[in-house]
Design a protein around this motif. Structure first.
Motif: not given
Length: 1710
Positions: A1250-1277
């Motif tokens: 994590f390498s921020p440019l500004e003094a603020r909060t960053y947030s991104v939603d990333l999907p995690i895929h499981v082969l032959e399984g379910d996928s899920m979203f995780v919000t990374f801050e």
């Protein structure tokens, strides 16, 4: 019980209720034993045969009976007695059948007077026995009891008991008892015949209160030479009696009789209660009364006895004698031996009749001569007492006649009387009619009437004339005739006042010349002779009252001596001529002349004649005469203002006409308070006043008709020397035989009072400004009521006061006076008070005085606390805590106090104005009085309302006499308390079951334990305290929540039907008060309802809760408990994986009187065929990173495979590209390993930058895929911050809050780690940090094997990685963290597998057996065809081989199937076919499962660290930078230009990379170098080749090499010259010489070697390895680190000796 002499000693045991019934026999010899039948081997006989009462020279025969009680025939033989004094039959065999008897005669022939002893022996088949033969001589013996207990009694009282003693011998004996007081025997001496009993009475008369115990001696025998003793016990106690009444005053009981009519009697009772345990006698007596006081109270009970705890009713009778008088008397109760007495005050009031007339003047008006007028008059009795009345009037021929002159008048009634006016002369009539009342003063009625004739018409009288006359009488004008007064009035010498009375004209306010008389005095004045009245009045005040106008002498005439005529002299004492008019008498008495005129100051005589109309009768009458001024005959000569009414006087006459010798009537009278004629005949009376000249009686003579009464009125004015009692003779019926002497008591009473304690009053020491009180009794010692008043001087009134200060005391009455002493200054006060008292009847008389001396000491009082500071410690908020505050009064005075308290509340981070709560300290005995030199316990109670530090300052005020307090309170002590709530803290967490591979950090986050601990430490909200203890309060299945503190307890996930997930939490009471905790499931909070109250409609959430609770998916054990301070308890949370899906259950954690926290239990169960990654949350926050940095740290995100199958995952980083584009193509967030594989139950670590440019909060939603399984979203801050405004987050500043040591032992755990969590903190890059931890086997019997599983060997190393632990053994383990060249967050979990060696050996044995069985089943088969088996049985010998070949060729035998695991069998792909299974069942093959290896126990070791760049670390941690060594070879490679500038010397050495290769090279080089250094030939060769080249030695530079300091060299060994010293002992001078011989090129090479990073790293490894080896030696006990160093100084030796010793050393090494 029969005992022998001597008697047992005195026993001081506990008293019994009665004396002992056991007796003892006392004699000179041993007492006779009890003779009873004994059984010997089935033969019943006497054990002893005794002869008594024998004489020498005679023969005595007794029979010994032998009876068989045996079941068989017995044969007995006997041996006769040995002595010649006892003879029996010749020895023979005695046959005894069952139940038969045999008598053996034994003859005794004594020779002398002494005792004889012998035996006779019997012998049977079973054994032998003896019968004793004894002949005893007579002796004295008494049977007496061992002890005698007398009933308890009071001191100076007596109690008694009795016992019987007996003469148990055959001789007659005398006895004599002797004992010390207070015990007494009766009789003391006596004579007892043989067998005779005597009853003796024992009396106990104690004088003091104590326990008495004595021995009574009884001497008996011929001369009293024998004696016995009896233990006597007695207990005396203090007696105590109480008087019980309904009312009570100070120090006195009160028995009030109320008001009672005179002559009546009333009886009341009081109780005497004996609360003690002993009976006592008592005495009742009246206290001293004033002399000659009437006794109106009677108590017949004067003494008696009261049993314990009993009540005696004592009657007291009240009979008043005088009306309108209050009687007081005192009855005292005493008992012998008592320490106090009780006082009873009896009081009662007497009431008399309250009689009055309806009018005081009865005016008949003007009546013609010869007529009569009747008017009515009412006499009224307004009281409830019967009244006796009598009008003193002549009932015969009086002008005014009353129809009922005497009688009784009931209470609250009235009687109408008729009064007749029958004038005999034409004059004005005025008469004062006296109505005598019993026990009351007489009533007076003015009767006026005027009679006119044809010739005379006098002035008509009216009531106004009477009022004016009485005023003129007091002014002395009535002695003058009306004509003179009229003339003086005309001459203006007199004038009329406002009332019409005369007064002297020269005076404005004419003062009366005479004092007015009372009605009773006027009655005696008008009916007594002047000389008699003069004797009764005070001679010094003869002119005080007016004199008579007209007098008659004598005023009584008695015709008892046979005379028939007597004269009466009338004297005119006025200044005018008067006329006398007599009313005509009866037939018996007459007077002549009936009228005449009498000049002023002259006298005249009238003749009274007694002519009875019948013989032998009594007569009495009042002769009535009216005297008036002559001028009043004609109203024309009379002025209305000077009119004077006439005067009426009477002459009492009495006589009888009994003939001489004729017996007079016997009087029948009842003389109580009045004379009542109870006979049928009239009687006459005469009171001879000559015997008592100082007593005047009216009427002195008279006649009482039958059934009537006569009321007497007595008057006396005694003097000081007057006798107290005087006899007065009452003569009845004119006969000296019928007389009765009346004792007339007339005493000149003087008021007298007495003061208790002789008039001295001493006050105890009193505090200044305070007040002390004393009680003082004052008593009226006279027979008259007395008024009193206390007088104090003005200065003394401020200090001394008394209540009541005035009052009235009835005769013999005592009153309590309460004195108050309120000093103003500290001094000794001597005060005086005067008691003024005087009689109530004469308030104007001279007052008497008594003086009381009061002495008081004033001092200053103060209070002190025994403990200046009282610390209550921690108190539960909302609860009450009571404690005692001991206050001491060390002053010499008692004082009144008033306690107060000031409260101070201190709360952190709160201003003072927000802590002003109401006072929560309550004190008992806030006001009171504390005695001098005393200790007072003040009970205090606190009920704290908030969590804060409370401090109370307790002070006191001294209450002054007025009840007010001072201004400022004086401080006494301080009370401190800390208000606390119950607190819990989770100090450890463990896992087992399906989640045993989760690290402690993961468990800590899954259960949100940091948040839980934070909530547990906070104050509860008011809503959480609605139910302070666990309570069923809800009717719903989902109870209401009263708290805002909510958190999740995530049990992670596991496959279906796997082991339950068990989490152990260690709860510790970190406070100082006990805490009660409960985990309340919804069913625990629901009020149980009846079935009919259930509606049956449930929501999905309720159905889900019912499912979870009914199947007990979640469980807590224990659910509740109580923890004392500093105690801890492990609680197990379990989730069962029985149903697929996510299960939730709200559980309330309730601390009694504390917090409520809602815990949402969450558990996930995964299907076995599902690949599943469990994420505790769909949101993850990275650690904050400062902006502007070039090397952001690497961070880790964990993925846990909660399924039963391995999986592959992929993180889609496409949103990261969009984030990078939004931030100027700067990679704000990078995922270093987005793909990976994950085994079941394992955790994958995904690395992020994590390498921020500004003094603020960053947030991104990333999907995690499981082969032959379910996928899920995780919000990374991630949050970026400016390092210029805030410091970077440090690991040791609180980021890791979980405990580092294990506090919860898992069941069956035998190996423990010294630390479970190792935090290296903040470290620089390229540094290496080590820690030492210990593995300990706590078992005493089991040996274990351990093995560490380390995922990343490059970063974290642990040595040794595996090993063996014996029982009780510990192993030192070295943990090393090698930081990489880039900043990172290190967070790893090392797992140590523990296996019991015994279980592993068992597993290998089972595995070997399984393999042997598997090999056996490969080649063995079983015959299954039944026909072949039968055929082979018929012909085994000939056809066995053929049958075997035939069957074998037919393929009827099959080999065993291959052994598969259960998983392979259950799996559909490997499932065997139906035919194969049937074949297996037919052949009966048994497949055996392969043994599974023992499941190891897991220990988790968490490693945490954060690395920083060198510049950042040196900037933020300058003090710690020098403590780390930086491996330069691991640093990032600089640029080529930098290399050219910095490296001017090239060394062709390959770089050493981290990994196994470097470790091998390091180990090989270390071994080679040590071998070369230990080789003597190598040392010698080096010395020869390089004689002047020193061997370089390595000394690691201070931490960090960026300061470019020069490194110290390692000197080589000197050349092996025989003339030089060993390199280890060479001095600095020779070394410097050798260095100087080195060439410049060699020096450059040496310096370049020193500067090589590889060389520095090698030296660092050597030193680290050395230190670790020393720690291992210290751990094994081979090295003592704390031992003091010992230095041995050897003398210097020559070089030759040194070289020789070195050569010898080398040879020994070779």
């Amino acid at each position: 019980m029969l005992t022998d002499y001597p008697v047992n000693p005195v026993n001081s045991g506990v008293f019994e209720i009665t004396h002992s019934s056991q007796k003892k026999q006392v004699s000179r010899s041993v007492g006779a034993r009890k003779r009873s039948q004994s059984c010997f081997f089935g033969v019943e006989t006497l054990a002893e045969l005794v002869w008594e009462g024998w004489e020498p020279g005679l023969e005595y025969t007794r029979s010994l009976s032998l009876k068989s009680i045996h079941g068989k025939l017995q044969k007995l033989s006997f041996r006769p007695p040995v002595s010649k004094f006892f003879n029996t039959l010749f020895p023979q065999t005695i046959l005894l059948s069952p139940g038969t008897s045999f008598s053996l005669p034994i003859t005794f022939r004594p020779v002398e007077k002494c005792e004889y002893v012998d035996t006779i022996e019997f012998e049977g088949k079973e054994g032998s026995f003896q019968v004793s033969l004894r002949a005893v001589i007579p002796h004295y013996a008494l049977e007496v009891p061992e002890n005698a207990l007398l009933p308890p009694c009071a001191a100076q009282q007596s109690s008694q008991t009795s016992f019987v003693f007996r003469n148990s011998c055959k001789l007659q004996t005398g006895f004599r008892w002797s004992v010390d007081p207070p015990f007494y025997f009766s009789p003391e001496t006596g004579l007892l015949k043989p067998g005779e009993e005597c009853k003796v009475t024992l009396e106990f008369k104690p004088k003091e209160v104590q326990v008495y115990q004595a021995e009574a001696h009884c001497a008996f025998g011929d001369d009293g030479e024998n004696s016995c003793t009896v233990l006597l016990r007695g207990l005396s106690k203090y007696p105590h009696l109480q008087i019980c009444t309904a009312e009570q005053e100070e120090d006195c009981k009160v028995l009030e009789f109320g008001s009672l009519a005179v002559g009546d009697s009333l009886e009341r009772h009081f109780e005497i209660y004996n609360p003690s345990t002993v009976s006592t006698t008592f005495t009742l007596f009246w206290l001293r009364r004033p002399p000659l006081m009437d006794v109106v109270f009677r108590c017949e009970v004067r003494e008696g006895q009261i049993e314990p705890h009993s009540v005696l009713k004592v009657p007291v009778c009240f009979s008043p004698l005088t009306a309108d008088c209050r009687s007081v008397d005192y009855l005292c109760l005493t008992c012998p031996g008592a320490v106090s007495k009780d006082l009873l005050r009896v009081s009662g009031s007497s009431i008399g009749p309250l009689v009055f007339l309806s009018t005081s003047v009865l005016d008949f008006g003007c009546v013609e001569e010869g007529t009569e007028v009747t008017h009515t008059l009412q006499i009224i009795n307004s009281s409830s007492v019967l009244a006796y009345y009598q009008f003193d009037v002549n009932t015969g021929h009086s002008v005014f006649v009353v129809d009922q002159p005497g009688g009784t008048l009931p209470g609250n009634s009235r009687l109408t009387l008729r009064v007749k006016f029958r004038p005999h002369h034409p004059i004005a009539h005025h008469k004062i009619l006296t109505c005598l009342l019993l026990h009351r003063e007489p009533l007076f009625l003015d009767l006026i009437g005027t009679c006119h004739s044809e010739q005379f018409k006098p002035a008509i009288l009216n009531p106004r004339h009477l009022n004016v006359y009485r005023i003129n009488l007091l002014r002395g004008f009535t002695c003058y005739p009306p004509d003179i007064l009229s003339a003086m009035l005309e001459e203006h010498k007199l004038k009329l006042d406002d009332s019409g009375a005369l007064q002297i004209a020269a005076e404005d306010n004419s003062r009366p010349l005479f004092s007015p008389r009372s009605p009773l005095e006027e009655y005696f004045h008008s009916n007594s002779a002047p000389e008699t009245e003069l004797g009764l009045e005070n001679t010094s005040n003869t002119s005080k009252f007016s004199t008579h106008h007209v007098t008659a002498r004598p005023s009584e005439l008695l015709f008892y001596d046979g005379t028939t005529s007597k004269s009466v002299s009338i004297t005119n004492h006025t200044k005018g001529k008067i006329c006398l008019a007599w009313s005509p008498g009866t037939n018996c008495f007459s007077i002549s002349p009936l009228s005449c005129e009498l000049s002023p100051l002259k006298s005249t005589t009238f003749r009274v004649t007694y002519i009875p109309n019948q013989q032998n009768s009594f007569h009495a009458e009042q002769l009535e005469c009216f005297a008036f001024y002559k001028v009043l005959k004609d109203n024309r000569y009379v002025d209305d203002h000077t009119l004077c009414p006439p005067w009426c006087f009477t002459v009492r006459v009495s006589g009888h006409c009994f003939q001489a010798g004729k017996e007079h009537f016997v009087p029948c009278i009842s003389l109580q308070h009045s004379q009542i004629n109870t006979g049928d005949l009239p009687l006459t009376f005469k009171l001879d006043s000559e015997e008592c000249p100082s007593v005047c009686v009216l009427p002195p003579i008279g006649l009482v008709p039958p059934g009537h009464h006569q009321i007497f009125t007595f008057r006396s004015t005694p003097s000081q020397d007057h006798p107290a009692s005087m006899p007065l003779t009452l003569q009845l019926n004119a006969s000296p035989k019928h007389t009765q002497v009346l004792n007339v008591v007339a005493v000149a009473e003087t008021s007298s009072m007495a003061v208790e304690e002789g008039g001295s009053l001493f006050f105890k020491p009193t505090a200044v400004g305070s007040c002390s009180e004393r009680i003082l009794w004052v008593k009226n010692l006279s027979r008259m009521p007395v008024e009193f008043q206390w007088k104090l001087s003005g200065s003394h009134q401020r200090v001394l006061s008394v209540l009541p200060d005035s009052g009235t005391l009835q005769p013999n009455e005592s009153k309590v006076q309460k004195w108050s002493f309120a000093p103003l200054d500290e001094m000794i006060y001597n005060l005086k008070a005067s008691l003024m008292y005087w009689p109530v009847q004469t308030p104007q008389c001279k007052k008497s005085r008594l003086t009381v001396k009061a002495v008081g000491l004033a001092s200053k009082g103060y209070l002190e606390a025994e403990h200046p500071i009282i610390d209550l410690g921690e108190v539960l908020v909302g609860s009450c805590k009571s404690f005692d505050v001991p206050l001491l009064n060390n002053s010499s005075c008692a004082f009144s106090y008033c306690l107060s308290a000031q409260q101070t509340i201190t709360v952190t981070d709160l201003p003072e104005d927000m802590t002003q709560d109401p006072l929560v300290l309550e004190m008992e005995n806030v006001k009171g009085t504390i005695p001098a030199h005393c200790r007072l316990q003040v009970r205090c109670t606190v009920k704290l309302a908030c969590r804060a530090h409370h401090c109370w300052t307790i002070g006191y005020h001294i209450i002054n006499a007025s009840g007010s307090v001072g201004e400022e309170p004086q401080s006494v002590c301080q009370v401190q308390a800390e208000g606390v709530y119950p607190t819990l803290e989770v100090t450890d967490v463990r896992s087992c079951g399906s989640v045993e591979r989760l690290s402690k950090l993961q468990l800590w986050h899954l259960f949100n334990l940091d948040t839980l601990n934070t909530c547990l430490c906070r104050d509860p909200r008011p809503s959480e305290l609605i139910f302070r203890v666990p309570t069923r309060h809800s009717l719903r299945r989902c109870p209401a929540v009263f708290t805002s503190a909510m958190m999740d307890f995530n049990f992670s996930a596991a496959p279906l039907s796997s082991e339950p997930s068990s989490i152990l939490l260690m709860f510790k009471n970190t406070g100082s008060i006990p805490v009660e905790w409960s985990f309340l499931f919804p069913e625990d909070q629901q009020i149980e309802l009846e079935n009919w109250a259930e509606n049956g409609d449930f929501s999905p959430s309720e159905l889900h809760l019912m499912k979870v609770q009914d199947h007990r998916l979640f469980s807590v054990s224990p659910r509740s408990g109580k923890l004392q301070p500093s105690h801890q308890r492990a609680v197990q949370f379990t989730y069962r994986h029985d149903f697929v899906g996510t299960n939730r259950l709200p559980v309330l954690l309730k601390l009694s009187h504390g917090r409520e926290i809602l815990l949402n239990f969450i558990g996930v169960t995964v299907d076995k065929d599902r690949r599943y990654i469990h994420l505790p949350s769909n949101r993850h926050s990275f650690a904050p990173v400062g902006i502007g940095g070039f090397s952001p740290p690497t961070q880790v995100y964990e993925l846990y495979n909660a399924g039963a199958l391995p999986l592959r995952y992929h993180i889609d980083t496409t949103p990261l590209q969009q984030l990078m584009e939004e931030n100027f193509s700067h990679p704000v967030l990078q995922c270093l390993n987005p793909d990976g594989e994950l085994e079941p139950g394992h955790t994958a670590f995904v690395e992020w930058i994590f390498s921020p440019l500004e003094a603020r909060t960053y947030s991104v939603d990333l999907p995690i895929h499981v082969l032959e399984g379910d996928s899920m979203f995780v919000t990374f801050e991630g949050q970026g911050f400016d390092e210029r405004h805030s410091e970077p987050i440090q690991v040791k500043d609180g980021c890791i809050t979980m405990p580092s040591t294990q506090k919860i032992p898992v069941p069956g755990q035998v190996v423990f780690l010294s630390e479970e969590r190792v935090c290296f903190g903040d470290i620089p890059v390229c540094s290496r940090s080590t820690r030492i931890i210990f593995l300990t086997n706590v078992s005493h019997t089991d040996q274990v094997l351990y093995k560490w599983n380390v995922d990343c060997q490059q970063t974290v190393k642990i040595r040794p990685e595996s090993g063996h632990l014996a029982p009780g053994e510990s192993v030192l383990t070295i943990l090393t963290v090698q930081a990489s060249g880039s900043p990172s967050f290190y967070q790893q979990d090392l797992i140590c597998e523990i296996i019991l060696e015994e279980m592993l050996i068992l597993y290998h044995k089972d595995l070997q057996d399984w393999e042997v069985e598997l090999e056996r089943q490969k080649y063995e088969f079983t015959v299954t065809e039944k026909e072949l088996i039968k055929e082979s049985q018929r012909d085994k010998s000939t056809q066995a081989g053929a049958v075997f070949k035939q069957k074998t060729g037919a393929r009827k035998y099959k080999t065993l199937p291959p052994i598969r695991s259960i998983d392979q069998v259950v799996s559909p792909s490997t499932r065997s076919s139906l035919a194969v299974r049937q074949a297996q069942q037919q052949t009966g093959l048994k497949s055996r499962r392969r043994p599974e290896p023992p499941r190891p126990a897991l220990l988790h070791l968490g490693v945490t660290a954060r690395s920083h760049t060198l510049m950042e670390y040196q900037a933020h941690f300058p003090t710690q930078f020098n403590t780390h060594y930086i491996h330069r070879c691991m640093q990032p490679q600089p640029s080529q230009s930098d290399k050219d500038q910095s490296c001017h010397f090239r060394v062709d050495l390959p770089p050493l990379a981290h990994g196994p290769e470097r470790e091998i090279i390091t180990h090989v080089l270390n071994s080679v170098l040590w071998s070369l250094l230990d080789d003597p030939q190598f040392q010698h060769s080096v010395t020869q080749l390089l004689p002047a080249t020193p061997v370089p030695t390595s000394a690691p530079s201070p931490a960090g090499c960026q300061d470019h300091k020069e490194m110290t060299g390692v000197s080589s060994a000197p050349p092996a010259d025989h003339n030089t010293e060993n390199p280890s002992t060479a001095d600095a001078q020779k070394t410097s010489e050798c260095d100087s011989n080195l060439t410049e090129e060699e020096l450059k090479m040496t310096e370049s070697i020193r500067r090589l990073p590889e060389f520095c790293d090698l030296v660092e490894d050597i030193l680290l390895n050395t230190l670790q080896n020393q720690m291992m030696e210290a751990f094994l006990g081979e090295l003592v680190l704390t031992a003091r160093p010992r230095i041995i100084a050897l003398p210097p030796s020559p070089a030759r000796n040194t070289r020789e010793s070195s050569a010898e050393y080398k040879r020994s090494r070779e």
